[in-house]
Motif scaffolding. Structure first.
Motif, PDB file in Angstrom:
ATOM      1  N   LEU A  12      33.500  47.533  44.322  1.00  0.00           N
ATOM      2  CA  LEU A  12      33.550  46.969  43.308  1.00  0.00           C
ATOM      3  C   LEU A  12      32.441  46.785  41.794  1.00  0.00           C
ATOM      4  O   LEU A  12      31.709  46.416  42.495  1.00  0.00           O
ATOM      5  N   LEU A  13      32.859  48.352  40.885  1.00  0.00           N
ATOM      6  CA  LEU A  13      30.911  47.732  40.481  1.00  0.00           C
ATOM      7  C   LEU A  13      31.812  47.065  39.069  1.00  0.00           C
ATOM      8  O   LEU A  13      30.203  46.839  38.719  1.00  0.00           O
ATOM      9  N   ASP A  14      32.231  46.856  38.641  1.00  0.00           N
ATOM     10  CA  ASP A  14      32.753  46.190  37.625  1.00  0.00           C
ATOM     11  C   ASP A  14      33.698  44.903  38.299  1.00  0.00           C
ATOM     12  O   ASP A  14      35.113  44.779  38.306  1.00  0.00           O
ATOM     13  N   CYS A  46      40.356  45.606  42.799  1.00  0.00           N
ATOM     14  CA  CYS A  46      39.984  46.459  42.459  1.00  0.00           C
ATOM     15  C   CYS A  46      41.585  46.573  41.596  1.00  0.00           C
ATOM     16  O   CYS A  46      41.842  46.106  41.503  1.00  0.00           O
ATOM     17  N   ARG A  77      35.457  41.130  38.392  1.00  0.00           N
ATOM     18  CA  ARG A  77      36.831  40.451  37.048  1.00  0.00           C
ATOM     19  C   ARG A  77      37.684  39.796  38.334  1.00  0.00           C
ATOM     20  O   ARG A  77      38.507  40.259  39.256  1.00  0.00           O
ATOM     21  N   ARG A 133      44.794  44.427  41.505  1.00  0.00           N
ATOM     22  CA  ARG A 133      43.834  43.266  40.277  1.00  0.00           C
ATOM     23  C   ARG A 133      44.867  42.467  39.377  1.00  0.00           C
ATOM     24  O   ARG A 133      45.113  41.439  39.575  1.00  0.00           O
ATOM     25  N   GLN A 152      38.148  38.376  43.617  1.00  0.00           N
ATOM     26  CA  GLN A 152      37.890  39.292  43.322  1.00  0.00           C
ATOM     27  C   GLN A 152      38.688  41.419  43.710  1.00  0.00           C
ATOM     28  O   GLN A 152      39.232  41.112  44.913  1.00  0.00           O
TER      29      GLN A 152
END
Length: 59
Positions: free
Chosen positions: A11-13, A25, A15, A29, A23
């Motif tokens: 994951l780059l971002d 993808c 949340r 999500r 966490q």
């Protein structure tokens, strides 16, 4: 780097899930996409936002 708790995708971002804190993808999500244990008692606890629009519909 953080990875998706469901599929392992990097994951780059990152949340966290609002209900379980893990966490995920973009594909996983949403709580129903990762079998979120934190969402089970959501309605029973009364945490759902009530906009009041249903109350105004009969007026």
């Amino acid at each position: 780097m953080v990875s998706c708790n469901r599929c392992g995708e990097t994951l780059l971002d990152a949340r966290p899930c609002s209900y379980c804190g893990a966490q995920f993808c973009a594909d996983h999500r949403l709580p129903e996409r990762h079998d979120c244990a934190g969402v089970e008692g959501w309605d029973r606890r009364g945490d759902r936002f009530d906009s009041g629009f249903e109350d105004d519909a009969s007026a």
